[in-house]
Design a protein around this motif. Structure first.
Motif, PDB file in Angstrom:
ATOM      1  N   ILE A  28     -20.893  11.094 -16.874  1.00 32.98           N
ATOM      2  CA  ILE A  28     -22.355  11.066 -16.727  1.00 32.98           C
ATOM      3  C   ILE A  28     -23.018  10.725 -18.064  1.00 32.98           C
ATOM      4  CG2 ILE A  28     -24.396  12.486 -16.286  1.00 32.98           C
ATOM      5  CD1 ILE A  28     -22.726  13.964 -14.173  1.00 32.98           C
ATOM      6  N   PHE A  29     -22.535  11.318 -19.145  1.00 34.89           N
ATOM      7  CA  PHE A  29     -23.094  11.031 -20.469  1.00 34.89           C
ATOM      8  C   PHE A  29     -22.883   9.554 -20.840  1.00 34.89           C
ATOM      9  CE2 PHE A  29     -23.167  15.644 -21.395  1.00 34.89           C
ATOM     10  CZ  PHE A  29     -24.424  15.724 -21.968  1.00 34.89           C
ATOM     11  N   VAL A  30     -21.709   9.019 -20.492  1.00 38.93           N
ATOM     12  CA  VAL A  30     -21.430   7.608 -20.785  1.00 38.93           C
ATOM     13  C   VAL A  30     -22.393   6.709 -20.016  1.00 38.93           C
ATOM     14  CG1 VAL A  30     -19.737   5.762 -20.454  1.00 38.93           C
ATOM     15  CG2 VAL A  30     -19.011   7.954 -21.383  1.00 38.93           C
ATOM     16  N   ARG A  31     -22.652   7.026 -18.749  1.00 38.96           N
ATOM     17  CA  ARG A  31     -23.569   6.220 -17.945  1.00 38.96           C
ATOM     18  C   ARG A  31     -25.007   6.318 -18.471  1.00 38.96           C
ATOM     19  NH1 ARG A  31     -21.712   2.292 -14.817  1.00 38.96           N
ATOM     20  NH2 ARG A  31     -23.681   2.422 -13.668  1.00 38.96           N
ATOM     21  N   LEU A  32     -25.418   7.514 -18.895  1.00 37.99           N
ATOM     22  CA  LEU A  32     -26.763   7.676 -19.439  1.00 37.99           C
ATOM     23  C   LEU A  32     -26.921   6.895 -20.740  1.00 37.99           C
ATOM     24  CD1 LEU A  32     -27.391  11.482 -18.789  1.00 37.99           C
ATOM     25  CD2 LEU A  32     -28.453   9.544 -17.614  1.00 37.99           C
ATOM     26  N   TYR A  33     -25.863   6.918 -21.560  1.00 40.36           N
ATOM     27  CA  TYR A  33     -25.897   6.158 -22.811  1.00 40.36           C
ATOM     28  C   TYR A  33     -25.977   4.664 -22.519  1.00 40.36           C
ATOM     29  CZ  TYR A  33     -24.425   4.297 -27.329  1.00 40.36           C
ATOM     30  OH  TYR A  33     -24.345   3.604 -28.496  1.00 40.36           O
ATOM     31  N   ARG A  34     -25.222   4.228 -21.499  1.00 42.68           N
ATOM     32  CA  ARG A  34     -25.253   2.815 -21.101  1.00 42.68           C
ATOM     33  C   ARG A  34     -26.652   2.434 -20.609  1.00 42.68           C
ATOM     34  NH1 ARG A  34     -24.590   0.183 -16.153  1.00 42.68           N
ATOM     35  NH2 ARG A  34     -23.591  -1.890 -16.259  1.00 42.68           N
ATOM     36  N   LYS A  35     -27.255   3.314 -19.816  1.00 42.62           N
ATOM     37  CA  LYS A  35     -28.595   3.039 -19.295  1.00 42.62           C
ATOM     38  C   LYS A  35     -29.607   2.931 -20.429  1.00 42.62           C
ATOM     39  CE  LYS A  35     -31.994   4.835 -16.006  1.00 42.62           C
ATOM     40  NZ  LYS A  35     -32.299   5.924 -15.039  1.00 42.62           N
ATOM     41  N   LYS A  36     -29.458   3.782 -21.435  1.00 46.77           N
ATOM     42  CA  LYS A  36     -30.361   3.763 -22.583  1.00 46.77           C
ATOM     43  C   LYS A  36     -30.231   2.458 -23.356  1.00 46.77           C
ATOM     44  CE  LYS A  36     -31.562   6.430 -26.717  1.00 46.77           C
ATOM     45  NZ  LYS A  36     -31.210   7.623 -27.542  1.00 46.77           N
ATOM     46  N   ARG A  37     -28.991   2.001 -23.504  1.00 45.81           N
ATOM     47  CA  ARG A  37     -28.764   0.746 -24.221  1.00 45.81           C
ATOM     48  C   ARG A  37     -29.327  -0.439 -23.445  1.00 45.81           C
ATOM     49  NH1 ARG A  37     -25.412   0.862 -29.026  1.00 45.81           N
ATOM     50  NH2 ARG A  37     -25.369  -1.375 -28.643  1.00 45.81           N
ATOM     51  N   LEU A  38     -29.143  -0.428 -22.121  1.00 46.27           N
ATOM     52  CA  LEU A  38     -29.655  -1.523 -21.309  1.00 46.27           C
ATOM     53  C   LEU A  38     -31.177  -1.554 -21.283  1.00 46.27           C
ATOM     54  CD1 LEU A  38     -27.230  -1.419 -18.241  1.00 46.27           C
ATOM     55  CD2 LEU A  38     -27.365  -3.190 -20.002  1.00 46.27           C
ATOM     56  N   ALA A  39     -31.795  -0.381 -21.463  1.00 44.13           N
ATOM     57  CA  ALA A  39     -33.255  -0.309 -21.431  1.00 44.13           C
ATOM     58  C   ALA A  39     -33.880  -1.130 -22.555  1.00 44.13           C
ATOM     59  CB  ALA A  39     -33.708   1.139 -21.521  1.00 44.13           C
ATOM     60  N   LYS A  40     -33.154  -1.294 -23.646  1.00 41.93           N
ATOM     61  CA  LYS A  40     -33.674  -2.079 -24.760  1.00 41.93           C
ATOM     62  C   LYS A  40     -33.875  -3.539 -24.357  1.00 41.93           C
ATOM     63  CE  LYS A  40     -31.575   0.829 -28.334  1.00 41.93           C
ATOM     64  NZ  LYS A  40     -30.641   0.873 -29.490  1.00 41.93           N
ATOM     65  N   PHE A  41     -32.991  -4.025 -23.474  1.00 43.63           N
ATOM     66  CA  PHE A  41     -33.137  -5.401 -23.008  1.00 43.63           C
ATOM     67  C   PHE A  41     -34.173  -5.486 -21.898  1.00 43.63           C
ATOM     68  CE2 PHE A  41     -28.848  -5.018 -24.673  1.00 43.63           C
ATOM     69  CZ  PHE A  41     -28.762  -6.128 -25.507  1.00 43.63           C
ATOM     70  N   GLY A  42     -34.329  -4.408 -21.146  1.00 42.42           N
ATOM     71  CA  GLY A  42     -35.234  -4.399 -20.009  1.00 42.42           C
ATOM     72  C   GLY A  42     -36.694  -4.503 -20.382  1.00 42.42           C
TER      73      GLY A  42
END
Length: 355
Positions: free
Chosen positions: A24-38
């Motif tokens: 879950i932490f890995v997915r949240l970190y991934r989502k946070k990183r993708l948000a920068k492009f979003g």
């Protein structure tokens, strides 16, 4: 009520929530990183096939399958009658020895075990012998090492013969990343797998075609014997001209080196010398009495009495059910992709229709 023969393995279940939280932490970190492009580009445009739910579903299936394997290792059973348990704790006093099995999984073990090119392979014959031999080792502690160019511990010493049989039935040359035949390394690894403080008498059973190319197996067997560990050798295959080695990468279906078909034969003399150095016996794998000869040899070793957790005789063992379900889940996991399922793209389950 479900009981467990090896309840200590259930402590491994505590690892499962740790894995889930970590994912879950890995997915949240991934989502946070993708948000920068979003901020500038829509995620649906950048990653149109990215699925929101499938990665979680696949990970959930994998964690559940792992949990079922752990439960199976704990040997669940249901008592179907009214028997008196051993010492009130489902334990019994038995006598046994410690046996490390070293099985050759080099490519040469894929060759026919007989003079018939289409005969059963040496590895299949080895599996048969070991499977039958393990039926006679219910009171012993058994471990498994596979070897080719090097040796690899597959199963530490355990009184759970059922687990040992499962590992034996899965033997395959792919288990060894480096090809060759390092019998000496296998014997040394087996010696190291024994607890030096153990009071059990010990034996090593090497099952191989005897073609040793990597090290001094005779010296290794001699060192084992000096440490009080008997080394017995079961030779697979036939002597003489030898048999070709099957190969899926070859146009002829058999291994070719420098334009010449590779053939492999049993080195019975070399295998017998290893057994002699280890103060054990050599057994011909083609013999109908191979299993009996091995059993008689091991029974000559003085056994040690110990307490063993036991399943009552009037009980039903449930571990095959848990293993079967875990295998089914793993097949489902393999079939599911991480990306969106194409046939589901035309369905919208979460928004109202405009009709």
């Amino acid at each position: 009520m479900i009981s467990f023969a090896n309840p200590q393995y259930l402590y491994l279940l505590f690892v499962l929530p740790v894995l889930a939280i970590g994912y879950i932490f890995v997915r949240l970190y991934r989502k946070k990183r993708l948000a920068k492009f979003g901020k500038h580009l829509d995620k649906a445009t950048l990653m149109p096939d990215d699925s929101t739910y499938l990665p979680f579903i696949k990970t959930g299936i994998e964690i559940i399958a792992l949990g079922l394997i752990i439960i199976a290792a704990a040997r669940p059973y249901v008592q179907t009658g009214k028997s008196v348990s051993f010492d009130g704790e489902d334990s019994e006093s038995v006598s046994g020895i410690e046996v490390m099995i070293c099985c050759d999984v080099s490519n040469s073990m894929l060759a026919s075990n007989t003079n018939d090119i289409n005969g059963v392979s040496r590895l299949q014959r080895a599996k048969f012998i070991l499977d039958k031999a393990l039926d006679n080792m219910h009171n012993d502690r058994v471990g498994l090492i596979v070897f080719a160019g090097n040796a690899y511990l597959q199963l530490p010493l355990t009184p759970d013969v059922y687990s040992a049989k499962m590992f034996v039935n899965s033997l395959d040359p792919k288990m060894a990343p480096f090809q060759g035949t390092a019998i000496g390394a296998a014997i040394n690894s087996a010696v190291g797998a024994f607890d030096p403080n153990s009071q059990f008498n010990k034996a090593i059973v090497v099952i191989t075609d005897g073609e040793n190319f990597e090290d001094n197996a005779i010296a290794a067997a001699k060192n084992a014997a000096e440490a009080g560990i008997q080394v017995d050798v079961i030779g697979m295959g036939t002597t003489g001209e030898g048999m070709p080695i099957p190969s899926a990468d070859s146009p002829t279906g058999y291994m070719i080196y420098d334009g010449v078909e590779v053939k492999t034969a049993l080195d019975a003399e070399g295998a017998a010398k290893i057994a002699e150095a280890g103060k054990g016996i050599y057994i011909a794998g083609n013999s109908n009495s191979a299993v009996t000869d091995l059993e008689n040899q091991l029974r000559k070793i003085k056994s040690t009495e110990y307490k063993r957790t036991s399943i009552p005789s009037d009980s039903t063992d449930l571990f095959p059910i848990f293993i079967a379900i875990s295998l089914l889940l793993m097949l489902i996991d393999i079939a599911l992709p991480y990306s969106k399922l194409k046939w589901l793209k035309n369905f919208n389950f979460f928004t109202k229709s405009n009709k």
